[in-house]
Design a protein around this motif. Sequence first.
Motif, PDB file in Angstrom:
ATOM      1  N   PRO A  56       3.061  -2.702  -2.244  1.00 13.33           N
ATOM      2  CA  PRO A  56       2.458  -1.493  -1.680  1.00 13.33           C
ATOM      3  C   PRO A  56       1.430  -1.811  -0.603  1.00 13.33           C
ATOM      4  N   ALA A  57       1.298  -0.882   0.340  1.00  8.33           N
ATOM      5  CA  ALA A  57       0.331  -1.069   1.416  1.00  8.33           C
ATOM      6  C   ALA A  57      -1.088  -1.066   0.886  1.00  8.33           C
ATOM      7  N   TRP A  58      -1.360  -0.171  -0.081  1.00 10.30           N
ATOM      8  CA  TRP A  58      -2.721   0.005  -0.575  1.00 10.30           C
ATOM      9  C   TRP A  58      -2.762  -0.299  -2.062  1.00 10.30           C
ATOM     10  N   GLY A  59      -3.580  -1.264  -2.437  1.00  2.20           N
ATOM     11  CA  GLY A  59      -3.684  -1.639  -3.840  1.00  2.20           C
ATOM     12  C   GLY A  59      -4.487  -0.658  -4.666  1.00  2.20           C
ATOM     13  N   GLY A  60      -5.285   0.145  -4.029  1.00  2.00           N
ATOM     14  CA  GLY A  60      -6.117   1.116  -4.730  1.00  2.00           C
ATOM     15  C   GLY A  60      -7.185   1.626  -3.789  1.00  2.00           C
ATOM     16  N   PRO A  61      -7.926   2.651  -4.196  1.00  2.00           N
ATOM     17  CA  PRO A  61      -8.904   3.267  -3.294  1.00  2.00           C
ATOM     18  C   PRO A  61     -10.255   2.566  -3.332  1.00  2.00           C
ATOM     19  N   ALA A  62     -11.072   2.848  -2.332  1.00  4.23           N
ATOM     20  CA  ALA A  62     -12.492   2.533  -2.458  1.00  4.23           C
ATOM     21  C   ALA A  62     -13.039   3.413  -3.591  1.00  4.23           C
ATOM     22  N   ARG A  63     -13.830   2.843  -4.456  1.00  5.21           N
ATOM     23  CA  ARG A  63     -14.264   3.580  -5.639  1.00  5.21           C
ATOM     24  C   ARG A  63     -15.335   4.619  -5.333  1.00  5.21           C
ATOM     25  N   HIS A  64     -16.013   4.468  -4.186  1.00  4.30           N
ATOM     26  CA  HIS A  64     -17.120   5.369  -3.884  1.00  4.30           C
ATOM     27  C   HIS A  64     -17.089   5.789  -2.418  1.00  4.30           C
ATOM     28  N   ASP A  65     -17.444   7.029  -2.184  1.00  4.03           N
ATOM     29  CA  ASP A  65     -17.646   7.556  -0.839  1.00  4.03           C
ATOM     30  C   ASP A  65     -19.122   7.962  -0.756  1.00  4.03           C
ATOM     31  N   TYR A  66     -19.951   7.003  -0.352  1.00  2.00           N
ATOM     32  CA  TYR A  66     -21.391   7.240  -0.370  1.00  2.00           C
ATOM     33  C   TYR A  66     -21.801   8.281   0.669  1.00  2.00           C
ATOM     34  N   LYS A  70     -19.499  11.009  -3.220  1.00  2.00           N
ATOM     35  CA  LYS A  70     -18.392  11.160  -4.155  1.00  2.00           C
ATOM     36  C   LYS A  70     -18.142   9.818  -4.821  1.00  2.00           C
ATOM     37  N   HIS A  71     -17.907   9.863  -6.146  1.00  2.00           N
ATOM     38  CA  HIS A  71     -17.768   8.628  -6.905  1.00  2.00           C
ATOM     39  C   HIS A  71     -16.569   8.724  -7.850  1.00  2.00           C
ATOM     40  N   GLY A  72     -16.114   7.569  -8.325  1.00  2.00           N
ATOM     41  CA  GLY A  72     -14.962   7.531  -9.223  1.00  2.00           C
ATOM     42  C   GLY A  72     -13.691   7.999  -8.547  1.00  2.00           C
ATOM     43  N   LEU A  73     -13.476   7.604  -7.296  1.00  2.00           N
ATOM     44  CA  LEU A  73     -12.319   8.069  -6.533  1.00  2.00           C
ATOM     45  C   LEU A  73     -11.035   7.439  -7.062  1.00  2.00           C
ATOM     46  N   ARG A  74      -9.941   8.196  -6.951  1.00  2.00           N
ATOM     47  CA  ARG A  74      -8.637   7.713  -7.380  1.00  2.00           C
ATOM     48  C   ARG A  74      -7.706   7.638  -6.193  1.00  2.00           C
TER      49      ARG A  74
END
Length: 304
Positions: A56-66, A70-74
């Motif tokens: 896959p291109a993306w292994g997962g999201p950044a966990r936080h959008d400071y 926003k936190h705990g991003l999926r």
Amino acid sequence: LMLHIHTRLFLPLAMCSLFDCSSFALDCTGNAAQADGLDLPLQRAWAHVSTSPPSPAWGGPARHDYWHNKHGLRSRVNFDRAFQPVCSGGRIYYGSSADDGIHCLEAVTGKRVWSTFTEGPVRVAPTIAGDRVYAGSDDGRVLCLSAKDGSLHWTYRPSGIDRRIIGNGRMISRWPVRTGVVVEDGVGFCGAGLFPTSEGAFLCSFDTATGKERFRQTLDVSANGPMVASDDFLILPTGRTEPMAFSRQDGKRLGSIRGPGGDVVLTSGDLVLAGSGAINERLDVSDAGTRRHLASLPGIRAVL
């Protein structure tokens, strides 16, 4: 990863998308269905085993959008977690993010008919139109191949420039084509580019017979996931942000389609169904022309 064949239904393991019946390929609306029913219980006829699993291109999201607190991003960009098959004329076609190939199998036996290789991962299902196969690659090109033997008719590079970077552990174009290719009435459409769009991102149209460019519009959103079309509009999934609507005639931006972001986009007439799959198990229905929200439905995937 195995491609399980149950009579007329093609099921790649762990794939989070719609699958195709034996006489159908995904159309430009993102749907795949036929009138014939399935004879239950299903019996496996054969299984095609890839030498390598999807990458896959993306292994997962950044966990936080400071910036937005926003936190705990999926993850909302999951369109290429498995190989995506389409079927037409008694053959199955799929692109690989593992070996960078476009592969053709016999639908009845699973025997490999041909394979053609690009210079980067192929993340979205090929498009079959007549006797030709169209696919986008992370090498920054759209390829037009013969459905018969996989020979190359032409290539089209939306960026116009061949520059490479290391992205997600691979050497890819600065402007990978990760939207698939929409084809209808001799006209093709695709998106190219990554976020942030300071490097440039594009929505393009071309002649499917020759690969000659019809228009190219600059995007200010990323192009991640299969693009779909209605009679008048192109709908582009963008990942975390809402899908965007564009004019099929000239690629002009028309506005965003309400939704939680993600890679699920379907159309039926001027209706657009969009969502983020299993993240919140909600699909939003909107009018493509007005971008007005009409309804929210519980669900992960749908066929319209």
